[in-house]
Design an enzyme around this catalytic site. Structure first.
Site, PDB file in Angstrom:
ATOM      1  N   HIS A  71       0.889  -1.173   0.000  1.00  0.00           N
ATOM      2  CA  HIS A  71       0.000   0.000   0.000  1.00  0.00           C
ATOM      3  C   HIS A  71       0.920   1.214   0.000  1.00  0.00           C
ATOM      4  O   HIS A  71       2.013   1.164   0.580  1.00  0.00           O
ATOM      5  CB  HIS A  71      -0.809   0.118   1.296  1.00  0.00           C
ATOM      6  CG  HIS A  71      -1.753  -0.995   1.576  1.00  0.00           C
ATOM      7  ND1 HIS A  71      -1.377  -2.128   2.237  1.00  0.00           N
ATOM      8  CD2 HIS A  71      -3.081  -1.123   1.336  1.00  0.00           C
ATOM      9  CE1 HIS A  71      -2.429  -2.920   2.383  1.00  0.00           C
ATOM     10  NE2 HIS A  71      -3.477  -2.341   1.834  1.00  0.00           N
ATOM     11  N   ASP A 123       2.353   1.933   3.314  1.00  0.00           N
ATOM     12  CA  ASP A 123       3.357   1.007   3.862  1.00  0.00           C
ATOM     13  C   ASP A 123       4.744   1.497   3.458  1.00  0.00           C
ATOM     14  O   ASP A 123       5.689   1.428   4.228  1.00  0.00           O
ATOM     15  CB  ASP A 123       3.242  -0.418   3.274  1.00  0.00           C
ATOM     16  CG  ASP A 123       1.852  -0.987   3.365  1.00  0.00           C
ATOM     17  OD1 ASP A 123       1.155  -0.665   4.332  1.00  0.00           O
ATOM     18  OD2 ASP A 123       1.471  -1.751   2.452  1.00  0.00           O
TER      19      ASP A 123
HETATM   20  C1  XLS Z   1      -7.751  -6.553   4.133  1.00  0.00           C
HETATM   21  C2  XLS Z   1      -7.272  -6.729   2.775  1.00  0.00           C
HETATM   22  C3  XLS Z   1      -6.126  -5.823   2.360  1.00  0.00           C
HETATM   23  C4  XLS Z   1      -5.953  -5.820   0.867  1.00  0.00           C
HETATM   24  C5  XLS Z   1      -5.099  -4.716   0.343  1.00  0.00           C
HETATM   25  O1  XLS Z   1      -8.520  -7.329   4.655  1.00  0.00           O
HETATM   26  O2  XLS Z   1      -6.950  -8.072   2.618  1.00  0.00           O
HETATM   27  O3  XLS Z   1      -4.948  -6.166   3.015  1.00  0.00           O
HETATM   28  O4  XLS Z   1      -5.417  -7.028   0.410  1.00  0.00           O
HETATM   29  O5  XLS Z   1      -5.611  -3.480   0.695  1.00  0.00           O
END
Ligand code: XLS
Ligand code: CA
Ligand code: CA
Length: 453
Positions: free
Chosen positions: A109, A112
């Site tokens: 993300h 991150d």
């Molecule tokens: C959350 C999601 C998230 C997505 C990316 O539950 O899995 O991590 O994969 O935003």
């Protein structure tokens, strides 16, 4: 670890390159089934599986839960004087980990990779700086970006949603963030861009104009798609279904719901699905169900490889270890033609009390072995052909004669009914009494799973 790492601080000292040692090895830091260059069918394991590490869980999450403070104290955070330096060190640690583990991809993300700034402009600058560094790390190690995404759920401004927020200013903020994240993904050669509708849903319908929110989501996605395409993004856009959590109901509930939404708004050409095992479970489906549904609708894209806990109702994001599940998943993926832009992203986290440096490695090694074993069993199932032959035979009455005319759309409803009316009493008594052979088939799959070597 190669010249690139000379002079950089080592964040996982004492752990070297993880190697394949075979099923008999009792070295916890070796692969038992994942042998990257081994050919399975027409491709190597590495090319089939396209493993990716999730930046957020592995390098961002600190073990915090609603009952307790952080337990994962990351040296890449504690040895930095500024927030930006902490993110730079985190990048070094992440690439050291990717390289030692031997994965080809990672996913992130925007938040991150780089910290949120005081203004949208500052956030963009932070991200652009980190993207430059990530680009260097990618070039030096050969590790690639499977997909990028934008975190539209952590900041308080998104508490009522992002693209579906009832306030226009929030929608604009979300656009600024997604635009910058798409730019970052393009710059880093990302093969996909994921939209997970973190808070795109509602907590109560009493305060929600559902139709308007869905229209806004579709408008936002088509604008983002157009932006990406006109700026050279050739990869896949993914929507990641999830039925609930954090909102009570999320608009991207499951694969079938997403497919209906895409078609209703004319987005089906550019968007595919990124299917997460734990989300399938939360939606009340098997992982295999979601994969096969996506394949049947022509929107299968990528996978978030993890597992939930069948005895509770939340997103535990554990590392996959059930070889029955990975076998059925790999069977669905192979039948769908395998990954093109997608891959297996470990959207999974080690437990709060897993605090040894080796734990993160062991978690990934287990997940990679579980999918490698699943791949071997799935390929075996396909090569043997018994399962496919059974299913083909089960539908064989549609392969010729009246059944074929029905399938080809060459029959009226009256014609169809007439087929039944001409049956003798003897024939009518037998119709439909054919065993589904579920137990035989389950035993067959068990033999393939247990026969993996
Ligand atoms: C959350 C999601 C998230 C997505 C990316 O539950 O899995 O991590 O994969 O935003
Ligand atoms: Ca996910
Ligand atoms: Ca999840």
């Amino acid at each position: 670890m190669g010249d690139y790492f000379v002079g950089l601080k080592e964040y996982f000292p004492g752990i070297g390159k993880i190697r394949y040692e075979g099923p008999k090895s009792d070295n916890p830091l070796a692969f038992k089934f994942y042998n990257p260059e081994r050919k399975v069918g027409n491709k190597t394991m590495r090319d089939h599986l396209r493993f990716a590490v999730a930046y957020w869980h592995s390098f961002g999450a600190d073990g915090t839960d609603p009952f307790g403070a952080a337990t994962h104290i990351h040296p890449w955070t504690t040895d930095a004087d500024t927030l930006m330096a902490a993110h730079e060190h985190k990048l070094d640690a992440a690439f050291e980990f990717f390289t030692k583990l031997g994965v080809d991809f990672y996913c992130f993300h925007d938040r991150d990779l780089a910290p949120e700034g005081a203004t949208p402009l500052e956030s963009e600058k932070n991200l652009a700086h980190m993207v430059e560094l990530a680009k260097e790390h990618q070039a030096a190690t050969g590790v690639r970006l499977l997909w990028g995404t934008s975190n539209l759920f952590t900041h308080p401004r998104y508490m009522n949603g992002a693209a579906t927020n009832p306030e226009f200013a929030v929608v604009a903020n979300a656009a600024a963030q997604v635009k910058a994240a798409i730019d970052a993904t393009i710059e880093l050669g990302g093969q996909g861009y994921t939209f997970w509708g973190g808070r795109e849903g509602y907590m109560t319908l009493l305060n929600t104009d559902l139709k308007r929110e869905k229209d806004h989501l579709a408008r936002f996605l088509s604008m983002a798609r157009d932006y990406g395409r006109s700026h050279g993004f050739k990869g896949a856009f993914y929507i990641e279904p999830k039925p609930m959590e954090p909102t009570k109901h999320q608009y991207d509930f499951d694969v079938e719901t997403v497919a209906g939404f895409l078609r209703a708004y004319g987005l089906e050409k550019d968007f595919r699905v990124n299917i997460e095992a734990n989300h399938a479970e939360l939606a009340g489906h098997d992982f295999q169900h979601e994969l096969e549904t996506a394949a049947s609708l022509g929107i299968f894209g990528s996978v978030d490889a993890n597992r939930g806990d069948p005895r509770n109702g939340w997103d535990t994001d554990q590392f996959p270890n059930n070889v029955f599940d990975t076998t059925l998943a790999m069977l669905a993926i192979l039948r769908a033609g395998g990954f093109v832009t997608g891959g297996l992203n470990f959207d999974a986290k080690i437990r709060r009390n897993s605090v040894d440096l080796a734990d993160l490695f062991e978690a990934h090694i287990g997940g990679m072995d579980a999918f490698a074993a699943g791949l071997l069993a799935a390929q075996h199932i396909l090569d043997d052909g018994k399962l496919d032959a059974f299913v083909k035979e089960r539908y064989s009455s549609f392969d010729s004669g009246e059944g074929k005319r029905f399938e080809d759309g060459k029959m009226s409803f009256e014609d169809l009914a007439r087929v039944a009316l001409s049956e003798s009493a003897h024939e009518a008594a037998k119709i439909g009494r054919t065993s589904g052979k579920q137990e035989y088939l389950e035993n067959l799959v068990m033999r393939y799973v247990l026969g993996v070597e």
